[in-house]
Design a protein around this motif. Structure first.
Motif, mmCIF file in Angstrom:
data_model
loop_
_atom_site.group_PDB
_atom_site.id
_atom_site.type_symbol
_atom_site.label_atom_id
_atom_site.label_comp_id
_atom_site.label_asym_id
_atom_site.label_seq_id
_atom_site.Cartn_x
_atom_site.Cartn_y
_atom_site.Cartn_z
ATOM 1 N N PRO A 52 4.981 0.921 -3.706
ATOM 2 C CA PRO A 52 5.403 1.134 -2.430
ATOM 3 C C PRO A 52 5.154 0.597 -0.960
ATOM 4 C CG PRO A 52 2.710 1.490 -3.880
ATOM 5 C CD PRO A 52 3.241 0.833 -4.420
ATOM 6 N N GLY A 53 6.304 0.739 -0.155
ATOM 7 C CA GLY A 53 6.096 0.697 0.736
ATOM 8 C C GLY A 53 4.663 0.254 1.981
ATOM 9 N N ARG A 54 3.588 1.744 1.441
ATOM 10 C CA ARG A 54 2.729 1.502 2.649
ATOM 11 C C ARG A 54 1.683 0.801 1.943
ATOM 12 N NH1 ARG A 54 1.841 8.072 0.583
ATOM 13 N NH2 ARG A 54 3.744 8.548 1.021
ATOM 14 N N PHE A 55 1.612 0.041 0.736
ATOM 15 C CA PHE A 55 0.484 -0.313 0.272
ATOM 16 C C PHE A 55 0.122 -1.496 1.727
ATOM 17 C CE2 PHE A 55 -1.442 -4.095 -1.642
ATOM 18 C CZ PHE A 55 -2.273 -3.572 -2.448
ATOM 19 N N PRO A 56 -1.078 -1.246 1.440
ATOM 20 C CA PRO A 56 -2.141 -2.347 2.987
ATOM 21 C C PRO A 56 -2.477 -3.300 2.962
ATOM 22 C CG PRO A 56 -3.163 -1.075 1.980
ATOM 23 C CD PRO A 56 -1.992 -0.548 1.090
ATOM 24 N N GLN A 57 -1.068 -4.562 3.578
ATOM 25 C CA GLN A 57 -2.329 -5.867 3.839
ATOM 26 C C GLN A 57 -2.748 -5.657 4.850
ATOM 27 O OE1 GLN A 57 -1.662 -7.426 1.870
ATOM 28 N NE2 GLN A 57 -0.080 -7.426 0.865
#
Length: 529
Positions: free
Chosen positions: A418-423
């Motif tokens: 998912p693009g929402r995955f947080p770095q």
């Protein structure tokens, strides 16, 4: 980049149709007198008009192949199956103080002589007003049967649901649809609704048939699974698609489906022999032509694109250096911590004087490993081509925890990353894939101490995230901390590359720990959309 072919003719075409995939150099025999030959050249997901870093693609070379096709047949249609306005380095750049926002790509398609395009999800990245401006700039029709205005109840201003063209006496109909996820994955306006594609396609096909269409083509920007559903829910003669960045040759419910990879590294060519009276398909062949340095440039195309020469020179300017290679692969930045993801978050946290920072992995777009050494302006922009600002939000610990839960809510062992995955920067967290979404984050530490749900933290993030996109609705109504001057991600990164502070590390730092992953870790497709 490794590409895959998604299936191979899962269902046979009707016996009346003969299908063959030919080599790039094979010539088509002259059709019989009672036959109309239609040649379709198709591309999808083309974000730059220049060749890629690997010297593949380039719309000037495509223009050469188009001219060759026109010499062989009078009936040639050149199609784009969506995604070109964004994201790209050039679309993020400014000329005379004004951001291009895809203008250069429309100029390139005009120079090529594109016949039709359907809208892709990234056509909405700059909002409705910019899209309308690009539609007005285009000298070719844009299709989007399922892109509607709430107020008018009609198709989005400047789009067509479908079009009908006479090809040697045969009436050829074409409609376009885009994937529904565009509603939340991009930035369509409040008045714009992306409606179910099957319903829109059925309506368009009915109207086309009523208008006399004998051959109907669907120009789609859908996932391959959605293209298969479309082939089952409405009878069309051919689907030309995009979005997946993978080559597809497949037949579902008697309908051929063809898709290519991105950035015009290949050109698809469909040759159709149609019955001159009925429009029925007598023969269909598809071949894929690699676009390499062996294909010469087209002088007329290059002449029309000369105004962009100063921009290309600017993009080659040096902005600094990186002592280590940077992992900008899209999938990896949506799966777990990367050295680039941590470096970005560190640079943003330092630039904004924040306690913690969060960057959605989907904002990282270069999709390759950048080698150590000199960083040019093009590479700087390629890392994060979207036009965002950095903002600081004052968030309670409980809100920060909810944000992390959202970031890993769509993560899975075998699903699309998912693009929402947080770095992240300034914090560490652990999440458990075995737990239900919303209850996966088991541990969070900020500067070595457990997260305090009642405490307030200064969070640096992108304006896209702060506005509640990618599921980060917990941030939507929080006011940004006022600052004297806006800071862009490019400015923060440029400073870091120039000064070496903060410096990127060679490897991830253990900021994100996942429990419940298979042995060997999580894996993903080589390209993301």
């Amino acid at each position: 980049m490794m590409k895959k072919t998604v299936s191979t003719w899962a269902v046979l075409l009707p016996l009346a149709m003969v299908l063959a995939t030919r080599s790039a150099g094979a010539a088509e025999p002259t059709p019989p007198a009672d036959t109309v030959r239609l040649t379709i050249l198709h591309l999808n997901d083309v974000y730059q008009f220049q060749p890629t870093a690997q010297n593949r693609g380039g719309l000037s070379r495509v223009a050469t192949l188009k001219q060759q096709a026109l010499k062989e047949s009078p009936h040639v249609l050149t199609l784009l199956a969506g995604d070109t306005i964004s994201p790209s380095v050039e679309s993020s750049a400014e000329v005379a103080g004004e951001a291009l926002k895809g203008k250069q790509m429309i100029d390139a398609w005009n120079a090529l002589g594109l016949d039709y395009s359907t809208v892709g999800n990234h056509e909405f990245d700059f909002g409705d007003d910019v899209l309308r401006a690009r539609l007005q700039q285009s000298r070719f029709p844009w299709l989007g049967a399922n892109v509607m205005s709430v107020k008018s109840g009609q198709v989005f201003d400047g789009l067509k649901a479908w079009d009908l063209r006479d090809v040697g006496g045969v009436k050829v109909g074409i409609f376009g649809v885009v994937l529904p996820e565009t509603q939340t994955s991009s930035k369509p306006g409040k008045d714009t609704r992306i409606t179910p594609y099957c319903e829109a396609a059925k309506r368009s096909v009915d109207e086309l048939r009523a208008a006399g269409a004998q051959f109907v083509l669907g120009l789609t920007h859908l996932t391959v699974e959605q293209d298969r559903e479309l082939a089952k829910c409405v009878r069309v003669d051919l689907i030309i698609g995009g979005h997946d960045h993978d080559r597809v040759e497949e037949t579902v419910a008697g309908t051929p489906i063809f898709k290519l990879d991105e950035d015009a590294i290949d050109l698809g060519r469909v040759t159709l022999d149609l019955d001159a009276k009925t429009g029925a398909v007598k023969k269909l062949t598809w071949k894929v032509i690699p676009i390499t340095s062996k294909t010469p440039d087209d002088a007329a195309f290059d002449e029309q694109m000369k105004p962009y020469a100063p921009l290309l020179a600017t993009l080659a300017e040096r902005v600094g250096r990186s002592p280590v290679s940077l992992d900008a692969r899209s999938a990896q930045n949506r799966l777990g911590e990367t050295n680039l993801g941590s470096f970005l978050a560190d640079a943003f946290r330092e630039a904004m004087g924040a306690d913690v920072a969060l960057v959605n992995g989907g904002a990282i777009r270069a999709d390759r490993v950048l080698p150590a050494g000199t960083m040019t302006r093009r590479e700087l922009y390629s890392l994060m081509p979207y036009r965002n600002e950095l903002v600081v939000l004052m968030v309670k610990g409980a809100v920060l925890r909810a944000a992390l839960e959202n970031g890993v809510s769509l993560s899975s062992v075998d699903g699309k990353p998912p693009g929402r995955f947080p770095q992240v920067s300034g914090l560490r967290f652990t999440y458990d894939l075995r737990k239900a979404p919303g209850a996966r984050v088991t541990k969070v530490e900020v500067k070595g101490k457990p997260l305090d749900d009642a405490a307030t933290y200064r969070l640096a993030t992108l304006s896209f995230v702060a506005q509640g996109n990618d599921g980060y609705s917990m941030f939507k109504d929080l006011p940004a901390v006022p600052r004297g001057l806006d800071v862009s991600p490019w400015e923060a990164l440029g400073t870091a590359f120039r000064t070496g502070k903060p410096a990127p590390r060679a490897k991830p730092q253990g900021r994100i720990t996942v429990i419940g992953a298979p042995k060997g870790g999580l894996h993903a497709p080589p390209s993301m959309k």
